[in-house]
Design an enzyme around this catalytic site. Structure first.
Site, PDB file in Angstrom:
ATOM      1  N   PRO A  13      10.457  10.228   2.044  1.00  0.00           N
ATOM      2  CA  PRO A  13       9.206  10.538   2.908  1.00  0.00           C
ATOM      3  C   PRO A  13       8.392   9.021   2.961  1.00  0.00           C
ATOM      4  O   PRO A  13       8.117   8.505   2.206  1.00  0.00           O
ATOM      5  CB  PRO A  13       8.507  11.548   2.030  1.00  0.00           C
ATOM      6  CG  PRO A  13       9.116  11.371   0.693  1.00  0.00           C
ATOM      7  CD  PRO A  13      10.279  11.047   0.763  1.00  0.00           C
ATOM      8  N   ASN A  14       7.779   9.174   4.128  1.00  0.00           N
ATOM      9  CA  ASN A  14       7.047   7.966   4.520  1.00  0.00           C
ATOM     10  C   ASN A  14       7.607   6.758   5.057  1.00  0.00           C
ATOM     11  O   ASN A  14       6.824   5.702   5.559  1.00  0.00           O
ATOM     12  CB  ASN A  14       5.792   7.896   3.775  1.00  0.00           C
ATOM     13  CG  ASN A  14       5.057   9.225   3.485  1.00  0.00           C
ATOM     14  OD1 ASN A  14       4.578   9.681   4.829  1.00  0.00           O
ATOM     15  ND2 ASN A  14       4.687   9.672   2.306  1.00  0.00           N
ATOM     16  N   ARG A  21       2.704   1.141   7.283  1.00  0.00           N
ATOM     17  CA  ARG A  21       2.192   1.808   6.160  1.00  0.00           C
ATOM     18  C   ARG A  21       1.815   0.699   4.949  1.00  0.00           C
ATOM     19  O   ARG A  21       2.896   0.006   4.490  1.00  0.00           O
ATOM     20  CB  ARG A  21       3.220   2.790   5.523  1.00  0.00           C
ATOM     21  CG  ARG A  21       2.930   3.467   4.188  1.00  0.00           C
ATOM     22  CD  ARG A  21       4.087   4.202   3.852  1.00  0.00           C
ATOM     23  NE  ARG A  21       3.704   4.841   2.565  1.00  0.00           N
ATOM     24  CZ  ARG A  21       4.852   4.922   1.590  1.00  0.00           C
ATOM     25  NH1 ARG A  21       5.815   4.707   1.646  1.00  0.00           N
ATOM     26  NH2 ARG A  21       4.415   5.578   0.481  1.00  0.00           N
ATOM     27  N   TYR A  26       4.125  -2.764   0.924  1.00  0.00           N
ATOM     28  CA  TYR A  26       5.605  -2.556   1.466  1.00  0.00           C
ATOM     29  C   TYR A  26       6.009  -3.363   2.474  1.00  0.00           C
ATOM     30  O   TYR A  26       7.266  -3.560   2.849  1.00  0.00           O
ATOM     31  CB  TYR A  26       5.754  -1.089   2.156  1.00  0.00           C
ATOM     32  CG  TYR A  26       5.442  -0.058   1.156  1.00  0.00           C
ATOM     33  CD1 TYR A  26       6.232   0.264   0.235  1.00  0.00           C
ATOM     34  CD2 TYR A  26       4.082   0.831   1.137  1.00  0.00           C
ATOM     35  CE1 TYR A  26       6.010   1.121  -0.894  1.00  0.00           C
ATOM     36  CE2 TYR A  26       4.016   1.614   0.334  1.00  0.00           C
ATOM     37  CZ  TYR A  26       4.834   2.089  -0.843  1.00  0.00           C
ATOM     38  OH  TYR A  26       4.554   3.021  -1.540  1.00  0.00           O
ATOM     39  N   ASN A  77      16.169   5.398  -1.946  1.00  0.00           N
ATOM     40  CA  ASN A  77      14.940   5.367  -2.097  1.00  0.00           C
ATOM     41  C   ASN A  77      14.329   6.820  -1.948  1.00  0.00           C
ATOM     42  O   ASN A  77      13.867   6.764  -0.701  1.00  0.00           O
ATOM     43  CB  ASN A  77      14.409   4.285  -1.417  1.00  0.00           C
ATOM     44  CG  ASN A  77      13.030   3.915  -1.554  1.00  0.00           C
ATOM     45  OD1 ASN A  77      12.210   4.729  -2.344  1.00  0.00           O
ATOM     46  ND2 ASN A  77      12.053   2.867  -1.261  1.00  0.00           N
ATOM     47  N   ALA A  80       8.309   9.028  -2.648  1.00  0.00           N
ATOM     48  CA  ALA A  80       7.310   9.796  -3.572  1.00  0.00           C
ATOM     49  C   ALA A  80       8.103  10.993  -4.406  1.00  0.00           C
ATOM     50  O   ALA A  80       7.843  11.065  -5.424  1.00  0.00           O
ATOM     51  CB  ALA A  80       6.311  10.575  -2.988  1.00  0.00           C
ATOM     52  N   GLU A 101      19.429   3.374  -7.518  1.00  0.00           N
ATOM     53  CA  GLU A 101      17.895   3.552  -7.048  1.00  0.00           C
ATOM     54  C   GLU A 101      17.311   2.324  -6.626  1.00  0.00           C
ATOM     55  O   GLU A 101      17.003   1.462  -7.468  1.00  0.00           O
ATOM     56  CB  GLU A 101      17.460   4.327  -8.267  1.00  0.00           C
ATOM     57  CG  GLU A 101      15.737   4.568  -8.027  1.00  0.00           C
ATOM     58  CD  GLU A 101      15.276   5.284  -9.337  1.00  0.00           C
ATOM     59  OE1 GLU A 101      15.809   5.485 -10.035  1.00  0.00           O
ATOM     60  OE2 GLU A 101      13.811   5.458  -8.984  1.00  0.00           O
ATOM     61  N   HIS A 103      13.434   0.757  -5.077  1.00  0.00           N
ATOM     62  CA  HIS A 103      12.104   0.819  -4.628  1.00  0.00           C
ATOM     63  C   HIS A 103      11.597  -0.544  -4.160  1.00  0.00           C
ATOM     64  O   HIS A 103      11.678  -1.677  -4.784  1.00  0.00           O
ATOM     65  CB  HIS A 103      10.983   1.187  -5.837  1.00  0.00           C
ATOM     66  CG  HIS A 103      11.472   2.640  -6.266  1.00  0.00           C
ATOM     67  ND1 HIS A 103      11.369   3.801  -5.408  1.00  0.00           N
ATOM     68  CD2 HIS A 103      11.872   2.792  -7.284  1.00  0.00           C
ATOM     69  CE1 HIS A 103      11.702   4.768  -6.275  1.00  0.00           C
ATOM     70  NE2 HIS A 103      12.343   4.303  -7.374  1.00  0.00           N
ATOM     71  N   ARG A 110       2.060  -0.522 -10.470  1.00  0.00           N
ATOM     72  CA  ARG A 110       1.041   0.303  -9.588  1.00  0.00           C
ATOM     73  C   ARG A 110       0.437   1.450 -10.391  1.00  0.00           C
ATOM     74  O   ARG A 110       0.257   1.282 -11.711  1.00  0.00           O
ATOM     75  CB  ARG A 110       1.609   0.866  -8.314  1.00  0.00           C
ATOM     76  CG  ARG A 110       2.515  -0.461  -7.658  1.00  0.00           C
ATOM     77  CD  ARG A 110       3.241   0.157  -6.284  1.00  0.00           C
ATOM     78  NE  ARG A 110       2.309   0.715  -5.379  1.00  0.00           N
ATOM     79  CZ  ARG A 110       2.591   1.744  -4.573  1.00  0.00           C
ATOM     80  NH1 ARG A 110       3.747   1.770  -4.108  1.00  0.00           N
ATOM     81  NH2 ARG A 110       1.954   2.287  -3.701  1.00  0.00           N
TER      82      ARG A 110
HETATM   83  C1  DQA Z   1       8.544   3.451  -2.999  1.00  0.00           C
HETATM   84  C2  DQA Z   1       7.456   3.743  -4.183  1.00  0.00           C
HETATM   85  C3  DQA Z   1       6.947   5.166  -4.406  1.00  0.00           C
HETATM   86  O1  DQA Z   1       6.248   5.176  -5.328  1.00  0.00           O
HETATM   87  C4  DQA Z   1       6.421   5.599  -3.111  1.00  0.00           C
HETATM   88  O2  DQA Z   1       5.986   6.994  -3.227  1.00  0.00           O
HETATM   89  C5  DQA Z   1       7.076   5.291  -1.871  1.00  0.00           C
HETATM   90  C6  DQA Z   1       7.910   4.126  -1.652  1.00  0.00           C
HETATM   91  C7  DQA Z   1       8.844   2.066  -2.803  1.00  0.00           C
HETATM   92  O3  DQA Z   1       9.843   1.908  -2.103  1.00  0.00           O
HETATM   93  O4  DQA Z   1       8.228   1.256  -3.606  1.00  0.00           O
HETATM   94  O5  DQA Z   1       7.076   6.036  -1.003  1.00  0.00           O
HETATM   95  O6  DQA Z   1       9.556   4.215  -3.430  1.00  0.00           O
END
Ligand code: DQA
Length: 149
Positions: A13-14, A21, A26, A77, A80, A101, A103, A110
Site C-alpha cells: 500500500p501507498n 509521498r 522515499y 515490499n 505498512a 524483503e 524496504h 524511524r
Molecule cells: C516501507 C516502510 C514501511 O514502514 C512503510 O509503511 C511503507 C514503505 C519502505 O519501503 O520503506 O509504506 O516499506
C-alpha cells in the site's frame, strides 16, 4: 531453448504514490521508475519480471498464492502490512522460491513500530534503507540463488 526464470516483485500500500509521498523519506523516483529499475536488473540477470502493486492486504496474499509455483524468486515490499500482517507472513511461509524483503527507507531509523516485521522470519534476506537500489540488490541475490538451483 529454456524459458528464462520469472522473478515477481510485489509492492504494498501507498507505494503507488512514490515520488509524491514523503520524498524526503522515499525519494523522488515514481513506481514506474522503480519498475524500470527492476526491469533493468532482471534483464541484466537474464530473468523475466512480474512487477505488481496493490493497496490491499488480500491482494498481496492472492498474488503470492497465484505466483508461488511459477516463480524462481520473490521480492516483496509489503509496506505498512510488514508491521501488521500475519496473513502475508503465512502466505510467504508457503513459498519455496528465494524471497527477499525490501524496504526503501531504513525502517530501523524511524518510528519504533516500523522496526518490527512479521515477514522477516519467513524470508531468506532483508534489505532496508538502500532506496530503489535495494530492489536491484534483491534481484541480483535471487539470480545468484536461482543459479545454484
Ligand atoms: C516501507 C516502510 C514501511 O514502514 C512503510 O509503511 C511503507 C514503505 C519502505 O519501503 O520503506 O509504506 O516499506
Amino acid at each position: 531453448m529454456t524459458t528464462p526464470s520469472l522473478v515477481a516483485v510485489l509492492n504494498g500500500p501507498n507505494l503507488n504514490l512514490l515520488g509524491e509521498r514523503q520524498p524526503e523519506v522515499y525519494g523522488h523516483e515514481t513506481l514506474d521508475d522503480l519498475r524500470d529499475v527492476c526491469r533493468r536488473a532482471t534483464d541484466r540477470a537474464g530473468l523475466l519480471l512480474d512487477f505488481r502493486q496493490t493497496n490491499h492486504e488480500g491482494g498481496l496474499v492472492d498474488a503470492i498464492h497465484e505466483l508461488r509455483h511459477t516463480i524462481s524468486g520473490l521480492v516483496i515490499n509489503a509496506a505498512a502490512y510488514t508491521h501488521t500482517s500475519v496473513a502475508i507472513r503465512d502466505a510467504l511461509a508457503v513459498v519455496t522460491a528465494p524471497t527477499i524483503e525490501v524496504h526503501l527507507s531504513n525502517v530501523h531509523r524511524r518510528e519504533p513500530f516500523r522496526g518490527h516485521s512479521y515477514l522477516s522470519a519467513v524470508v531468506d534476506g532483508v534489505i532496508v534503507g538502500c532506496g530503489t537500489q535495494g530492489y536491484e540488490l534483491a534481484i541480483a541475490r535471487i539470480a545468484r540463488l536461482a543459479a545454484r538451483g
